[in-house]
Design a protein around this motif. Structure first.
Motif, PDB file in Angstrom:
ATOM      1  N   ALA A 267       0.851  -1.170  -0.016  1.00 29.56           N
ATOM      2  CA  ALA A 267       0.043   0.050  -0.075  1.00 29.56           C
ATOM      3  C   ALA A 267       0.844   1.256  -0.159  1.00 29.56           C
ATOM      4  O   ALA A 267       2.074   1.120   0.195  1.00 29.56           O
TER       5      ALA A 267
ATOM      6  N   LYS B  26       4.996  -7.186   0.303  1.00 32.42           N
ATOM      7  CA  LYS B  26       3.864  -6.991   1.309  1.00 32.42           C
ATOM      8  C   LYS B  26       4.308  -7.283   2.724  1.00 32.42           C
ATOM      9  O   LYS B  26       3.659  -6.880   3.698  1.00 32.42           O
TER      10      LYS B  26
ATOM     11  N   ARG C 112       3.889  -1.225   4.414  1.00 30.97           N
ATOM     12  CA  ARG C 112       3.104  -0.070   3.760  1.00 30.97           C
ATOM     13  C   ARG C 112       3.920   0.944   3.484  1.00 30.97           C
ATOM     14  O   ARG C 112       4.376   1.788   4.300  1.00 30.97           O
TER      15      ARG C 112
END
Length: 380
Positions: free
Chosen positions: A19, A84, A102
């Motif tokens: 993200a 991730k 993130r």
């Protein structure tokens, strides 16, 4: 003490990009370095801009303890194949820590028992399995896990350690082959390489390596795969200016083995200990601890390696102690943890494989301890 602590985390789809980092909107990647501090092991995070420059983004406790002296291995800090999740070893309390990623922000989601003195970890290209290299003389070997695709957490495959070929080999790295059906471990003492088979359910050959071969050079330390070729940096100690890169072709099947391709291509440096290969398979770079240098090699499609420049970079000057190496996801930038300086150096990889330094020494004087055992680097 065998236990696992899991912090709840909202799951997301496997193999998506990490993200966005809202705190660093210009960032396109990140670099992570591990302190290996005995009091409180931490991961120091840097956001990476498009020009390769780094910005310090914080330090995150692993929830475990380092050992305060170098791991003497490669791979103590590893990103999963989708970037991730980040995995960190804690040798003193026998734990692996799992973080969600993130951007350059981390969130600790699990600490899990990983055998006696975990020093290196590898994750299969599929992201389904992970193996930890345990370095204790009392119980060295491999400790396997299944990786949960929903949150990156680890579940032991058997809760047992798979033995290496020797209990006194002082192993240097554990590495999954790209197809996930083989694992290799280097043994510095005795100069050998162990090859384990891995079945379809992720279990490594329980009795130990299916083949063990003599290394082409002295004291094989770190290793990495590109396609079906293995690239191994050899320390060369106790001889000076004896570091070298050797390459091998992996022969698959039920009894995987290695065939030497390039044998001990020396770089005239001392104590070569870490190696990376660019995503396009054109270049390899090795960090030479005693010489304080990075060496560059050109790679052939047939698995050969030829020295380009033994001193392609001299990061940090005398006493910098270059250790772990990492690459940006696109292969444009190379990063080097400097244990002596307590910093990270960055380089732009040129079209001819040469290196151009980006900025100064990132993080110097901040969270990374100088001359105090910092070990582990991961980047994307």
């Amino acid at each position: 003490m065998k236990f696992s602590t899991i912090v709840p985390l909202l799951a997301s789809g496997a193999f998506a990009a990490p993200a966005a980092d809202n705190k660093h909107p210009q960032a396109v990647g990140a670099v992570f370095a591990m302190t290996n501090a005995a009091s409180d092991n931490k991961v120091v995070a840097f956001s990476r801009a498009a020009d390769g420059s780094l910005t310090h983004a914080g330090a995150y406790s692993t929830g475990g303890h380092g050992q305060g002296v170098d791991f003497d291995t490669q791979g103590g800090l590893q990103l999963g194949p989708d970037n991730k999740y980040l995995y960190a070893v804690n040798p003193t309390d026998d734990l692996v820590s799992v973080f969600s990623v993130r951007g350059a922000e981390l969130k600790l989601v699990q600490t899990v028992y990983a055998g006696d003195q975990p020093l290196s970890i590898t994750i299969s290209k599929s992201g389904a399995y992970a193996y930890v290299l345990d370095g204790s003389v009392a119980s060295n070997g491999l400790f396997g896990f299944k990786v949960d695709a929903r949150d990156g957490t680890l579940s032991p495959l058997t809760n047992q350690t798979v033995p290496l070929s020797t209990p006194i080999g002082v192993p240097g790295v554990v590495a999954f082959a790209p197809d996930g059906r083989s694992i290799v471990v280097t043994n510095k003492v005795g100069s050998t390489i162990d090859v384990f088979s891995v079945d379809a359910s992720g279990h490594a050959s329980a009795a130990g390596p299916v083949t063990t071969m003599a290394s082409s050079g002295v004291r094989p330390f770190a290793a990495t795969f590109f396609r079906n070729f293995l690239y191994v940096i050899e320390s060369g100690l106790p001889s000076l200016k004896n570091a070298a890169l050797s390459t091998y072709r992996l022969n698959g099947g039920e009894t995987p083995s290695l065939t030497a391709v390039t044998k001990a291509e020396r770089n005239e440096q001392t104590d070569g200990c870490w190696v990376v290969v660019t995503p396009d398979g054109k270049w390899a770079y090795t960090a030479n601890f005693v010489s304080g240098s990075i060496s560059s090699y050109g790679l052939g499609a047939n698995g050969t390696a030829s020295l380009i420049n033994g001193t392609a970079a001299l990061p940090g000057g005398e006493g910098s102690q270059p250790v772990d190496l990492g690459l940006s996801s696109d292969g444009r930038y190379l990063y080097n943890l400097l244990r002596g300086s307590g910093a990270v150096a960055g380089y732009e990889i040129q079209k001819d494989g040469s290196l151009k330094q980006v900025g100064g020494l990132y993080g110097k004087g901040m969270d990374i301890p100088a001359m105090d055992g910092a070990s582990g680097l991961a980047s994307y």
